[in-house]
Write a protein that holds these residues in place. Structure first.
Motif, PDB file in Angstrom:
ATOM      1  N   THR A 133      33.555  34.498  43.717  1.00 32.53           N
ATOM      2  CA  THR A 133      34.130  35.741  44.209  1.00 32.53           C
ATOM      3  C   THR A 133      35.617  35.567  44.506  1.00 32.53           C
ATOM      4  OG1 THR A 133      32.029  36.346  45.234  1.00 32.53           O
ATOM      5  CG2 THR A 133      33.973  37.511  46.015  1.00 32.53           C
ATOM      6  N   THR A 143      39.252  40.591  50.155  1.00 35.07           N
ATOM      7  CA  THR A 143      38.814  40.566  48.769  1.00 35.07           C
ATOM      8  C   THR A 143      39.438  41.734  48.019  1.00 35.07           C
ATOM      9  OG1 THR A 143      36.860  40.386  47.342  1.00 35.07           O
ATOM     10  CG2 THR A 143      36.715  41.924  49.202  1.00 35.07           C
ATOM     11  N   VAL A 202      29.960  40.336  47.381  1.00 34.44           N
ATOM     12  CA  VAL A 202      30.126  40.053  48.812  1.00 34.44           C
ATOM     13  C   VAL A 202      29.070  40.846  49.561  1.00 34.44           C
ATOM     14  CG1 VAL A 202      31.622  40.151  50.842  1.00 34.44           C
ATOM     15  CG2 VAL A 202      32.621  39.678  48.585  1.00 34.44           C
ATOM     16  N   LEU A 261      29.497  35.287  50.285  1.00 38.94           N
ATOM     17  CA  LEU A 261      30.277  35.408  49.068  1.00 38.94           C
ATOM     18  C   LEU A 261      29.629  34.615  47.935  1.00 38.94           C
ATOM     19  CD1 LEU A 261      32.257  36.018  51.471  1.00 38.94           C
ATOM     20  CD2 LEU A 261      34.080  35.106  50.023  1.00 38.94           C
ATOM     21  N   ARG A 313      42.797  46.251  47.782  1.00 39.66           N
ATOM     22  CA  ARG A 313      42.326  45.102  48.555  1.00 39.66           C
ATOM     23  C   ARG A 313      41.574  45.590  49.790  1.00 39.66           C
ATOM     24  NH1 ARG A 313      44.679  40.169  47.465  1.00 39.66           N
ATOM     25  NH2 ARG A 313      45.005  39.540  49.631  1.00 39.66           N
ATOM     26  N   ALA A 338      37.934  36.044  46.662  1.00 40.13           N
ATOM     27  CA  ALA A 338      38.101  36.426  48.066  1.00 40.13           C
ATOM     28  C   ALA A 338      38.693  35.264  48.846  1.00 40.13           C
ATOM     29  CB  ALA A 338      36.764  36.836  48.677  1.00 40.13           C
TER      30      ALA A 338
END
Length: 250
Positions: free
Chosen positions: A187, A205, A141, A183, A211, A189
């Motif tokens: 990913t 994410t 990210v 991203l 988190r 997320a």
């Protein structure tokens, strides 16, 4: 990100007035509620920590909130983080300047999240979640300036309102040189919101067992932030900020 042209507003001031002596714990808070630590110090602008604290205090989870920082009763350390569910990094100035104040705490913050803690980053706090410079909480990210991105609807760094699509609904948010997030395709997320360009404006994410919730605009902004003709056509609402918080701690 220039210094914001606002002072602590009525709602944040009311929240601060309700804090117990020096600890940052609200009178109405119960010690069995989850603890949220909010950084307050030279890496944040006045008013930003208080607005984030008020947002957390009003969230459905019902956090008890403490400010932490070099001039606070509660210092930012591994021991204080060990007692917390959330660590929140508010808005501020330039990332490199803020990093000089926070670099000594980076290992503790990274360990806190990796071990199952939750990090919330608002504007500057989102930039600092990355690694250039920052806490190194993100994998696949990238955190970049929205105003410098292709076809951005905002080009300057003055405070304004930006349109976003939050969970499929058109909304408006206070904005000042906030981030967008790139991203990688795989990913793990969740994109909560996008700018008009389609770039991610708010994401959640993972980092180890913990988190990370990040937002470029300011869902914590209260009425006092809207000065010099800046207005939010949606009114002053905090549901987007609460959604970010609750989505991060799930």
């Amino acid at each position: 990100m220039k210094r914001r042209d606002f002072l602590i507003g009525a709602s944040a001031a009311g929240f601060v007035a309700g804090l117990t002596g020096g600890t940052g714990v609200g009178h109405a808070s119960s010690t069995n509620r989850p603890l949220a630590l909010v950084y307050r110090g030279p890496a944040a602008y006045p008013g930003c920590p208080e607005a984030v604290a008020a947002l957390l205090s009003g969230a459905p989870t019902g956090f008890r909130v403490q400010f932490c920082g070099p001039d606070e009763h509660v210092r930012l350390s591994a021991d204080t983080l060990a007692e917390a569910t959330v660590y929140a990094q508010p808005g501020g100035g330039e990332a490199r300047s803020a990093w000089r104040s926070l670099r000594a705490h980076s290992d503790d913050i990274r360990a806190f999240v990796n071990d199952g803690g939750h990090y919330l980053g608002f504007c500057l706090g989102a930039y600092l979640a990355g690694g250039g410079p920052g806490f190194g909480l993100l994998t696949d990210v990238a955190v970049e300036s929205y105003v410098r991105s292709a076809k951005a609807s905002v080009r300057g760094t003055d405070s304004t309102v930006v349109g976003v699509t939050w969970r499929g609904q058109r909304r408006h948010m206070y904005f000042q040189d906030g981030a967008h997030f790139r991203l990688q395709h795989d990913t793990p997320a969740t994109v909560l919101a996008t700018y008009d360009t389609g770039a991610a404006a708010a994401v959640v994410t993972t980092c180890g067992a913990g988190r990370v919730g990040l937002v470029g605009p300011h869902p914590e902004a209260d009425q006092s932030w809207y000065t010099n003709g800046v207005a939010n056509p949606d009114g002053i609402r905090f549901d987007l900020g609460h959604d970010l918080i609750e989505s991060t701690i799930r």
